[in-house]
Design a protein around this motif. Structure first.
Motif: not given
Length: 505
Positions: A195-209
């Motif tokens: 939560k709180g942006g954690g998923l986006a940070q873990l997926a980095h460097p992939a593009r997240v949409v």
């Protein structure tokens, strides 16, 4: 001519249609080109360099995923979605095949969060999503489907060494001490991996949409499903403040103390989210816009009051009653007299007390002034009211709101406070877009002052039904439940929709 009820029903269905998962995704998501394929989302292009993955969580995500897989076809490598327990069976029973995945789907479905509470199954799904995200490369694209309702409970992954039970116990303690939902969410987010942006940070460097169906007033990205792909606007300091406020700072489990003391004090900077695009596909505002278009097509002068109506159901009912009375005065060209001024004053005061975000009542009343009796009027609004349960009856916030508006209008008519009401035909509708209002099979109800008058003539005590929170039983007694709005499961959720329809008699 169609009845006001038929018109209201048609507007509600139109609004629903625009936020149902499949049409919503088909409008927004396209796949283009074979040589160098790209994903088009609402006109934005995302090149598919390598693999395309999909994850999702929330009540409406199953239908969203089924539509997405149809659009993406073989380009989809694999997916994992976390959905509420029993939802596949419910949709199957309701004959909603289009919301279910095909037999050989590449998307794995995990059902959990019984009664909308995080549990071991939900945790299993969250961990699978976390592992998928951590394995992505810069050339991969991760499509995230988020449905606000239930999204948070379906993504529980406490930061180790915190156990799910410990996090839940702390959340329950806070709730029992009167913490607001916003405060609970801040604490949950701070102790979560995803939560709180954690998923986006873990997926980095992939593009997240991220494609988002919002069930929150104002559509704040960091609040919907606790914002797994949006920068959090809160820090550890905020969490500590809340724990201090409710006197819990000195009775925390060791694991929570460890995590809080080692967490970064500042939230992740927004520039660290340059690999993420968050796109709202469905919201209450979009549903209301569609209803407005439909109303104009039916010949109404249509206005949207607000997509953020909130507050105690009784206060909101009073706001609607006064608005309707003012409209009826306009129909008999008395709106500029002392009665109109009094109603306008009351309305402005009430709106100020309710603090409805983004409601510009002065401007709205100005727009109303221009509407004459030559055209019927439709006023639309959305949001979510709250009911304090006192009785043991059956009902939901929408049915209760409709009954309170009907009763309020009947009383105003009876006291002669707004005699012009007699020259108007009035219908009020309130319905939940998920098709469920409280523990009933109705989504909401239609009500008019005439219905209340009829009930009183038959010796029914309308106020007693309201005191017992028994609006469903009330509406069930008339014309075989003709005044109940029954849609069945809709597979979507963007809070509630209200419509006021008025025409000269």
């Amino acid at each position: 001519t169609m009845s006001l009820r038929e018109h209201a029903l048609s507007l509600f269905r139109g609004a629903l249609g625009t936020v149902r998962p499949a049409p919503m995704l088909r409008r927004a998501l396209k796949l283009q080109g074979d040589g160098s394929p790209q994903l088009l989302v609402k006109g934005q292009a995302f090149p598919l360099k390598r693999d395309l993955y999909l994850v999702g969580f929330g009540k409406a995500v199953l239908g969203m995923a089924a539509a997405a897989e149809e659009i993406l076809g073989d380009h989809l490598t694999r997916g994992i979605i976390n959905v509420p327990l029993g939802i596949q069976e419910s949709l199957q029973r309701a004959g909603m095949q289009e919301m279910l995945l095909k037999p050989h789907s590449r998307i794995q479905v995990i059902e959990g969060a019984k009664n909308n509470l995080p549990d071991a199954e939900a945790l299993k799904g969250a961990v699978a999503i976390q592992e998928l995200a951590e394995g992505l490369t810069a050339d991969d694209l991760l499509l995230v489907l988020i449905s606000g309702r239930g999204g948070s409970a379906l993504l529980p992954a406490p930061i180790p060494p915190i156990l799910l039970e410990e996090k839940e116990k702390l959340t329950k303690l806070l709730a029992s001490r009167g913490a607001a939902i916003q405060e609970l969410n801040i604490v949950r987010k701070t102790l979560s991996v995803l939560k709180g942006g954690g998923l986006a940070q873990l997926a980095h460097p992939a593009r997240v949409v991220s494609l988002i169906l919002s069930d929150v007033i104002g559509d704040p990205l960091d609040i919907i499903a606790s914002g797994p792909t949006a920068p959090s606007s809160h820090s550890v300091q905020d969490c500590l403040q809340i724990l201090t406020k409710y006197n819990l700072l000195h009775s925390l489990p060791k694991s929570v103390e460890m995590v809080l003391s080692s967490s970064p004090t500042k939230p992740t900077a927004p520039e660290n989210y340059s690999h993420v695009s968050n796109i709202i596909l469905g919201s209450n505002r979009l549903a209301l816009e569609e209803a407005r278009r439909q109303a104009e097509g039916l010949g109404y002068a249509a206005l949207v009051l607000s997509a953020a109506v909130q507050g105690q159901v009784g206060r909101v009912a009073t706001l609607y009653c006064q608005l309707i009375q003012l409209l009826c005065l306009g129909f008999s060209s008395l709106a500029e007299g002392p009665l109109g001024d009094e109603l306008r004053g009351n309305l402005l005061q009430l709106a100020a007390e309710l603090q409805i975000p983004g409601l510009h009542l002065e401007e709205f009343l100005q727009a109303l002034r221009g509407l004459g009796p030559d055209r019927p009027v439709c006023i639309l609004a959305g949001g979510e009211t709250t009911v304090q349960l006192q009785g043991t009856g059956k009902g939901g916030r929408n049915q209760e709101l409709a009954l309170r508006v009907g009763l309020g209008l009947h009383k105003a008519q009876a006291t002669g406070a707004s005699s012009p009401q007699g020259r108007c035909e009035i219908l009020f509708l309130s319905g939940g877009t998920d098709g469920q209002d409280g523990p009933t099979e109705a989504a909401g109800a239609f009500c008019s002052p005439g219905l209340v008058a009829e009930a009183l003539q038959e010796g029914l005590d309308v106020e007693a039904f309201l005191r017992n929170n028994d609006s469903y039983t009330f509406f069930s007694q008339f014309q075989g439940g003709h005044h109940l709005l029954v849609t069945g499961l809709t597979g979507t959720n963007v809070m509630d929709i209200q419509a006021i329809l008025i025409r000269a008699m």
